[in-house]
Design a protein around this motif. Structure first.
Motif, PDB file in Angstrom:
ATOM      1  N   THR A 157       0.830  -1.189   0.000  1.00  0.00           N
ATOM      2  CA  THR A 157       0.000   0.000   0.000  1.00  0.00           C
ATOM      3  C   THR A 157       0.871   1.248   0.000  1.00  0.00           C
ATOM      4  O   THR A 157       1.864   1.325   0.722  1.00  0.00           O
ATOM      5  N   GLY A 158       0.481   2.224  -0.823  1.00  0.00           N
ATOM      6  CA  GLY A 158       1.186   3.491  -0.882  1.00  0.00           C
ATOM      7  C   GLY A 158       0.194   4.636  -0.907  1.00  0.00           C
ATOM      8  O   GLY A 158      -1.027   4.430  -0.885  1.00  0.00           O
ATOM      9  N   THR A 159       0.733   5.834  -0.985  1.00  0.00           N
ATOM     10  CA  THR A 159      -0.090   7.041  -0.981  1.00  0.00           C
ATOM     11  C   THR A 159       0.112   7.808  -2.274  1.00  0.00           C
ATOM     12  O   THR A 159       1.249   8.045  -2.701  1.00  0.00           O
ATOM     13  N   VAL A 160      -0.996   8.187  -2.908  1.00  0.00           N
ATOM     14  CA  VAL A 160      -0.920   8.965  -4.145  1.00  0.00           C
ATOM     15  C   VAL A 160      -0.450  10.382  -3.810  1.00  0.00           C
ATOM     16  O   VAL A 160      -1.135  11.127  -3.122  1.00  0.00           O
ATOM     17  N   GLU A 161       0.749  10.718  -4.280  1.00  0.00           N
ATOM     18  CA  GLU A 161       1.304  12.040  -4.017  1.00  0.00           C
ATOM     19  C   GLU A 161       0.990  13.032  -5.127  1.00  0.00           C
ATOM     20  O   GLU A 161       0.799  14.221  -4.875  1.00  0.00           O
ATOM     21  N   ASN A 162       0.955  12.539  -6.359  1.00  0.00           N
ATOM     22  CA  ASN A 162       0.662  13.410  -7.503  1.00  0.00           C
ATOM     23  C   ASN A 162      -0.062  12.604  -8.571  1.00  0.00           C
ATOM     24  O   ASN A 162       0.078  11.367  -8.644  1.00  0.00           O
ATOM     25  N   LEU A 163      -0.827  13.297  -9.382  1.00  0.00           N
ATOM     26  CA  LEU A 163      -1.392  12.662 -10.565  1.00  0.00           C
ATOM     27  C   LEU A 163      -1.277  13.607 -11.739  1.00  0.00           C
ATOM     28  O   LEU A 163      -1.297  14.832 -11.587  1.00  0.00           O
ATOM     29  N   LEU A 164      -1.112  13.014 -12.928  1.00  0.00           N
ATOM     30  CA  LEU A 164      -0.857  13.789 -14.135  1.00  0.00           C
ATOM     31  C   LEU A 164      -1.752  13.256 -15.244  1.00  0.00           C
ATOM     32  O   LEU A 164      -1.731  12.064 -15.548  1.00  0.00           O
TER      33      LEU A 164
END
Length: 373
Positions: free
Chosen positions: A309-316
């Motif tokens: 599991t990770g955390t969405v830091e940015n989206l493009l």
């Protein structure tokens, strides 16, 4: 027999080794894309094939005839340049007929042949136009028509699509492939565009620092890159560096900064504890879902499947796709989904899953290590 091949082709410019001991073979009727970054020697190689540059060492053969010392007009090859090199003061018809004029054909015959090529290129209505009045795509078609009209068995293309916009470039890639299928000329197409090479080429030859690193069909080169440079150059990937913490019976355990080590099944490796390992986690092997619960570590089952599991830091947003940059431990991974399939926002926890058997791995020298399938 090969339509074209070279033996130990080398070119020095003073102390600079632009092309270093390149031996390649292109079968008759085959289209080879020479692919590599700027300055890797691919255009210099093409110019030596055309006779526009003299090699420092090595030989060029066309249809088994050594042509190394012959001038361009005696090599039975034709070249399309990056800037197309059309004569602005001549009409389209005269441009296409120019090579035939150099071959000694009379005016009626060369114009007849030129008109045939313009019809193939769907450019007949422009035969009386001047090249500067044409669009980039139209000029490119005229340059191709001129090269094909001479019926040279070898066609050399030096980044002919580089000056076109994205949409027209994609259209011309398909047209080039269809033209090659129709005329079956032995063709070498130089490009720095990976998508272009994979679309057009029967085979791809990858160059780096003057050397020919790997040659093969597109699928083979992509699925089995010889080294880390090729893996990085051929497509965007999550390439992370780790350290071997344990050598086990079926491979290694490696720490790649994801909270816990992962076990990677490898064949015939020489890795030892403490060695560096480079791991490519291609975005297409990652399953991506909104997390149902927080997980603080990588989970692995007996089939070498992993979940983290990770955390969405940015989206493009990239046209029809969304690229997510996700912090997982001390590293960042990216995955992509279609815009319609997108369902998470920045700050969301997401679960990533992949199989270790889908990883691509390289040792500390950058050479590929075979992962157990």
């Amino acid at each position: 027999m090969p339509g074209l091949h070279t033996e130990n082709l080398t070119k020095h410019f003073g102390d600079l080794v632009a092309v270093d001991d390149v031996s390649l073979s292109v079968e008759a009727g085959e289209l080879l894309c020479l692919l590599g970054p700027s300055g890797c020697g691919k255009s210099t190689t093409l110019r030596m094939l055309a006779g526009l540059e003299s090699p420092t060492d090595g030989d060029v053969y066309i249809n088994d005839e050594q042509v190394t010392g012959q001038p361009p007009y005696r090599r039975n090859s034709s070249m399309v340049f990056q800037e197309w090199a059309l004569f602005p003061h001549k009409s389209v018809l005269e441009n296409v007929a120019f090579g035939l004029k150099m071959q000694g054909l009379d005016k009626a015959k060369r114009h007849e042949k030129a008109r045939e090529m313009l019809e193939v290129m769907e450019m007949s209505e422009f035969e009386n136009s001047s090249p500067p009045d044409l669009s980039g795509g139209q000029q490119q078609r005229v340059a191709l028509a001129r090269s094909l009209a001479t019926e040279s068995p070898v066609l050399l293309l030096d980044e002919p699509l580089s000056n076109l916009d994205k949409r027209l470039k994609e259209q011309m890639q398909i047209e080039l492939k269809e033209i090659h299928s129709q005329f079956q000329r032995t063709t070498i197409h130089v490009t720095h565009d990976q998508d272009e090479a994979f679309t057009i080429g029967d085979k791809i030859g990858i160059m780096n620092e003057g050397r020919l690193v790997q040659v093969g069909p597109p699928r083979e080169v992509y699925n089995n890159p010889k080294n880390k440079f090729i893996e990085e150059f051929l497509g965007e990937t999550n390439l992370v560096e780790g350290s071997v913490t344990q050598v086990v019976s079926d491979g290694v355990v490696a720490d790649i900064d994801m909270q816990e080590s992962i076990r990677i099944p490898l064949q015939d490796h020489n890795l030892a504890t403490g060695d560096t390992i480079h791991v490519s986690i291609r975005p297409e092997i990652i399953a991506f879902n909104a997390a149902t619960a927080e997980v603080d570590s990588v989970r692995a089952d007996g089939s070498h499947s992993f979940s983290v599991t990770g955390t969405v830091e940015n989206l493009l947003y990239r046209g029809s796709a969304v690229r997510y940059y996700i912090d997982v431990g001390d590293i960042s991974l990216f995955v992509e989904q279609t815009v319609r399939g997108s369902s998470v926002d920045e700050g969301s926890n997401v679960e990533l899953q992949w199989k270790a058997t889908d990883l691509v791995c390289f040792d500390q020298t950058g050479e590929k290590i075979q992962v157990e399938s």
